[in-house]
Design a protein around this motif. Structure first.
Motif: not given
Length: 924
Positions: A196-224
């Motif tokens: 992820v190239h934007m600041s304000g988020t550091a998502p961590k993959p979670v397990s979803d069965g046989d898959y890894q998953l990243i879920d990011i809520a939007l909008p992110l905080a105002k960028q610098p």
């Protein structure tokens, strides 16, 4: 359709949209709230984007809902267009519905279908990308509805050999949505990198069965905030990217088979014949490279080909040559094949044309690049050869494109390679400007300009000029000249192209307004066009910006030579400011040569790129250096005893020195007799040299072609100057018909009405404008007072001014008006003296007020004080005829022989001056 809707299977690539339910791995977004609770509610109700990366395929799911808040939005939202590439995957429609309160209107169930547009949507951008567009004109959509659309695209590119890359957009405050997110999933067994190239988020993959998953809520905080002049790597992309490539070497290896050249030029083929021609002409490898590159640039036009797997796979050189078109991939492969056949070491390299500085921070993936070119090596020197560029010749081979970082494409793989910054082998532009100012420094100046433009810009100018009509060519020449000359009038111009040199030469002959200005009693002009145009004002005041470098985006190099032929053989001229430039300034190199000899001033300035950026710890120093250099701009100083303009003009008329100027004006008029500008310009010149009849004749021509307020006003002024007050009034009335409300026209009309013998009507006109009030009121108060004074009613004039000055005691214009009227009317002289003295203290340009005070001193019999003020006024404004005339009067009475010269000058420039001063009872 019922079967399709009940069966969720794997999509098969096709050229028509499929209609299927969303895949099972999708997490469906919450049902959108169709009710708008407040005006501030966002129009975007739902923005959900999910991607699954597996088995070499990227499946991207979109779920979007937008509220129609106005009739204007109906046309934008009501026509849906969805692009996809059928050779790489499918477009699958899951849902299309209108939400109206609690009602859900299923558009698909109602029989609405997407129409497939087969037209190449970007053909005008020179692209055949194979993209199809599915379009739906939504029926029944109303203001207040929410339109929801869910669909997927699948993408699998055989050229990537089973590798995958994915890119999901992100957004931050202040962009808003009621619900928005981005989700990325991939098999746990696969090695997929993500970032992820934007600041304000550091998502961590979670397990979803046989898959890894990243879920990011939007909008992110105002960028610098990042300064606009920061390098690209400080401006993160608004996306999350994923890649299966382990490193850049892996990307290099995967792309390498696409640029193999073995057997691509068949014996006896047309391309083999081109190779043979080059071999026969030269054995020098560098010249061979130049010839091969020119063949690819000049004989194959650019056209992006993205269909049939062409996003990464180039078309064969034989096809490129026979079709005579190709994109960067095709041109690179063609050039590689030619160079290899000529025994030149060369390889393909991938580049990013707009974000090369950011590439090292990205995940290794082909999607980090949007361009490919050739890296050749000749005699140990790296050459960067771009087949999609133009105008590259032998002298340009060592030029380096501003791509910062590239990826060599090699079978063994390769890391990123940084590109050096190198000044172009030939100047991007070269200008020679010749000014002939021998007639006088403050007279219009004949000039010639020879401008040579090279490389890609020359090709653009050449192509553009071939499509231009006369008016467009004239405008182009005007733009070229304006970069070097002040307010040019062009008499002759030509644009010539030299194909061998890949250069365009623009030649212009014309006349310009003088750049010399009198300051502190001496003429001077700023000669510098190099440092004065250097912009370097980075803002690094914020603590969070202090470590950010400044990008140097100007990679052009230039040479400008100036030759100025001076009056009086150059006697008495001097130079001020920097005759030598700093070798380096703000990431660019500079060099200057200056000579002042043999009646000529010559300057040569050179500049070019030196660095891609100014380091953060050098920004303050560079900013200070540029600011200091701008305080020391190279300036030419005229002689300390330079004669006034009227003397210069008189002498020039005697010697014929005005002929070169008149020749240019005549040529400009002859070039297009129906163009108003040359007639008007020559009329101004005639008026400025006090050739009244000639000026009127030219203005007659101009007005006959295209009448305007400005032309009528100019002619009225000249007619008044020679005593034709009725003619001046007629012009003022004609101007009023064109612009009845213009304040300047109203002033002119009242003035000439009074001079034409209708003083009462003139005063009434001014009084009417005074009564209307507004920001121009005081100007018309002064006019009304002067008209009263001219009618012999000085006391009434002062009575008009008194209340206005009481309301605006700091208005220098009104104070000067009252002082002048009292002085010329010889009333209240002590008060007049106070008025003028106060106005002088308030005014920035007090010449006319000094002239008024001199009149008061004259009336008081204080001749020495009057002369002192007149001399001071003429030091600032040497052409102030009222001061010249009154000084001539005083000198006559004191027996000063210089009186005749003053009076002659005043009469030359103002033929009615004797009559005007006679009304005041003043005669020599």
């Amino acid at each position: 359709m019922a079967v399709l809707l009940s069966t969720a299977g794997v999509a098969h690539a096709g050229d028509k949209p499929l209609y299927q339910p969303a895949p099972g791995w999708v997490k469906v977004a919450p049902e959108p709230d169709a009710k708008r609770n407040a005006e501030s509610d966002p129009m975007v109700v739902l923005f959900d984007e999910q991607a699954r990366v597996a088995d070499g395929q990227v499946w991207t799911y979109f779920d979007q809902a937008q509220r129609v808040v106005s009739a204007q939005m109906l046309s934008n939202v009501g026509t849906v267009t969805l692009p996809w590439q059928p050779d790489a995957g499918d477009l699958i429609i899951h849902r299309a519905e209108i939400i109206r309160g609690t009602e859900h209107i299923d558009l698909i169930a109602a029989g609405q279908r997407f129409e497939v547009l087969r037209r190449e949507q970007q053909l005008e951008q020179l692209q055949i990308n194979g993209t199809l567009t599915a379009s739906l004109a939504v029926e029944g959509l109303r203001v207040g509805d929410v339109l929801r659309l869910s669909y997927s695209t699948t993408h699998k590119d055989a050229a990537l050999q089973g590798n995958t890359q994915a890119f999901l957009p992100l957004f931050a405050d202040p962009t808003r949505a009621q619900f928005a997110r981005a989700r990325l999933s991939w098999p746990k067994a696969s090695k997929l990198g993500w970032k992820v190239h934007m600041s304000g988020t550091a998502p961590k993959p979670v397990s979803d069965g046989d898959y890894q998953l990243i879920d990011i809520a939007l909008p992110l905080a105002k960028q610098p905030e990042i300064p606009n002049d920061a390098p690209a790597r400080f401006k993160p992309m608004t996306l999350i990217e994923a890649s299966s490539y382990a490193d850049w070497a892996a990307v290099s290896r995967v792309m390498a088979p696409l640029y193999r050249t073995d057997g691509l030029i068949a014996p006896g083929s047309p391309l083999a014949a081109e190779v043979a021609k080059i071999r026969e002409k030269t054995s020098d490898p560098r010249t061979r490279v130049a010839m091969a590159l020119r063949l690819v640039q000049d004989d194959v036009r650019y056209l992006f080909v993205g269909m049939d797997g062409g996003s990464y796979r180039p078309q064969a050189p034989a096809d490129t040559w026979s079709r005579r078109y190709g994109d960067c991939k095709a041109k690179t492969l063609l050039l590689l094949a030619l160079l290899h056949a000529l025994d030149v070491e060369a390889e393909a390299v991938a580049a990013s044309t707009d974000a090369g500085d950011l590439v090292p921070q990205r995940l290794p993936a082909p999607g980090a690049f949007n361009h490919v070119l050739v890296h050749a090596t000749v005699d140990g020197q790296s050459l960067w050869l771009d087949g999609t560029s133009s105008g590259t010749r032998l002298a340009d081979l060592a030029d380096v494109p501003p791509f910062r970082n590239v990826l060599p494409i090699r079978a063994a793989g390769a890391p990123l390679m940084a590109l050096p910054v190198r000044a172009p082998g030939r100047p991007t532009f070269e200008a020679d400007v010749d000014f002939d100012q021998r007639a006088g420094l403050d007279l219009p100046t004949p000039f010639t300009l020879r401008l040579t433009i090279r490389g890609p810009m020359a090709e653009m100018v050449h192509a553009g000029s071939g499509q231009m009509n006369k008016d467009q060519l004239d405008e182009a020449a005007q733009n070229f000249a304006s970069g070097f000359v002040s307010d040019p009038l062009i008499a002759e111009r030509s644009i010539a192209y030299d194909g061998e040199a890949a250069a365009v030469t623009v030649q212009i002959r014309g006349i310009s307004t003088s750049s010399w200005r009198r300051e502190d009693g001496r003429f001077r002009t700023v000669l510098d066009k190099t440092i004065s145009g250097l912009g370097f004002e980075p803002d690094r005041a914020r603590s969070e910006w202090k470590d950010i470098p400044v990008a140097v985006n100007d990679m052009a190099s230039g040479v400008a030579r100036w030759r100025i032929r001076l009056p009086q053989g150059g006697k008495g001229f001097a130079l001020d400011g920097d005759q030598v430039l700093p070798a380096s300034l703000a990431g660019r190199s500079f060099a200057r040569k200056v000579t002042l000899a043999d009646g000529e001033l010559r300057i040569e300035d050179r500049s070019g790129p030196e660095a891609a950026e100014v380091p953060a710890d050098k920004v303050a120093e560079a900013k200070a250096q540029v600011a200091l250099a701008k305080t020391r701009l190279l300036t030419a100083l005229g002689p300390e005893d330079a004669p006034p303009r009227w003397k210069v003009v008189t002498e020039a008329k005697r010697t014929g020195a005005l002929k070169p100027l008149l020749d240019v004006y005549a040529a400009a008029i002859a070039a297009d007799p129906k163009d108003v500008a040359p007639w008007t310009s020559r009329a101004s010149f005639y008026a400025g040299t006090w050739e009244w009849k000639a000026a009127l004749a030219d203005l007659d021509k101009a007005i006959a072609i295209q009448p305007s307020v400005a032309l009528y006003s100019q002619r009225a002024g000249i007619r008044a100057a020679i005593g034709d007050y009725k003619g001046a009034l007629a012009d003022a009335q004609a101007a009023k018909t064109l612009d009845p409300g213009d304040a300047g026209v109203a002033n002119m009309l009242a003035t000439y009405t009074g001079l034409a013998g209708q003083p009462d009507a003139a005063v009434a006109m001014a009084a009417e404008r005074v009564a209307k009030g507004g920001s121009e009121r005081n100007g018309f108060v002064a006019l009304q007072a002067q008209l009263l004074a001219d009618a012999g009613r000085a006391t009434d004039a002062v009575a008009v001014l008194d209340p206005a000055i009481a309301k605006a005691p700091g208005n220098a214009m009104l104070l000067n008006s009252r002082c002048w009227i009292k002085g010329t009317g010889s009333i209240g002289l002590d008060g007049a003296l106070k008025d003028c003295t106060k106005a002088i203290e308030l005014a920035e340009q007090p010449a006319s007020i000094l002239d008024s005070r001199a009149m008061v001193y004259f009336r008081m019999g204080r001749m020495d004080d009057a002369l002192a003020d007149l001399n001071a006024a003429l030091d600032v404004a040497p052409l102030l005829t009222s001061s010249l005339y009154l000084r001539g009067v005083i000198r006559t009475r004191t027996g000063d022989k210089a009186a005749a010269e003053d009076l002659a000058a005043a009469r030359l420039m103002r033929p009615q001056v004797d009559a005007e001063y006679a009304r005041y009872g003043i005669k020599p």
